[in-house]
Motif scaffolding. Structure first.
Motif, PDB file in Angstrom:
ATOM      1  N   UNK A  85     101.599  62.628   0.455  1.00 48.71           N
ATOM      2  CA  UNK A  85     100.282  62.577   1.101  1.00 48.71           C
ATOM      3  C   UNK A  85     100.441  62.986   2.560  1.00 48.71           C
ATOM      4  N   UNK A  86      99.681  63.993   2.967  1.00 45.97           N
ATOM      5  CA  UNK A  86      99.633  64.419   4.360  1.00 45.97           C
ATOM      6  C   UNK A  86      98.369  63.817   4.959  1.00 45.97           C
ATOM      7  N   UNK A  87      98.522  62.892   5.882  1.00 48.34           N
ATOM      8  CA  UNK A  87      97.387  62.164   6.440  1.00 48.34           C
ATOM      9  C   UNK A  87      96.806  62.889   7.646  1.00 48.34           C
ATOM     10  N   UNK A  88      95.488  62.898   7.732  1.00 47.16           N
ATOM     11  CA  UNK A  88      94.793  63.445   8.890  1.00 47.16           C
ATOM     12  C   UNK A  88      93.622  62.545   9.237  1.00 47.16           C
ATOM     13  N   UNK A  89      93.341  62.456  10.515  1.00 46.42           N
ATOM     14  CA  UNK A  89      92.164  61.719  10.955  1.00 46.42           C
ATOM     15  C   UNK A  89      90.964  62.639  11.082  1.00 46.42           C
TER      16      UNK A  89
END
Length: 115
Positions: free
Chosen positions: A10-14
Motif C-alpha cells: 500500500x502506497x499511502x497519500x494524503x
C-alpha cells in the motif's frame, strides 16, 4: 509512506483528491531528475503522475520479489496500480547499465534493485 496489508503493498497519500476520478494507465516511466519512478494514471482530461521516489524503492523491490499487488490509498479512496509488476521490472532492467537515464539514476537503481 508504505505498508503491507494482506500481501498487498500500500502506497499511502494524503492527497485524496489525487485519486478522485482516475484510472490506472498501467505504465511506469522514470524521472531521472527527481530520482523517481512515475506511475501513470489518467482521468478524462489528462495524465495524473504518482511519484514513487527513492526512499520507497526498497519496498518496491520487495513487492517485485514477492509478486505483491500494489495499491495507492488516500483517506477515502484506493486505486489498484494495474500492471505494476511487469512495468517496474521492465523499467529497472532497462535502466540497468543504460547511461541514457543519467549515471546517478543508473547507480541508484542498480544499488537497490540489483544488489
Amino acid at each position: 509512506m508504505t505498508s503491507v496489508e494482506n500481501g498487498v503493498l500500500i502506497l499511502h497519500t494524503e492527497q485524496d483528491d489525487l485519486l478522485s476520478g482516475i484510472q490506472a494507465a498501467g505504465q511506469i516511466i522514470a524521472d531521472s531528475d527527481r530520482f523517481a519512478f512515475v506511475y501513470l494514471a489518467e482521468n478524462e482530461e489528462e495524465y495524473v503522475y504518482l511519484y514513487l521516489e527513492e526512499p520507497m524503492w526498497q519496498d518496491l523491490k520487495s513487492a517485485l520479489e514477492k509478486g505483491m499487488p500494489v495499491m495507492a490509498r488516500g483517506t477515502e479512496r484506493t486505486l489498484e496500480l494495474h500492471q505494476f509488476q511487469e512495468e517496474l521490472q521492465y523499467l529497472v532492467e532497462n535502466i540497468q547499465g543504460n547511461g541514457n537515464y543519467g549515471d546517478e539514476m543508473v547507480a541508484k537503481v542498480e544499488a537497490v534493485f540489483f544488489h
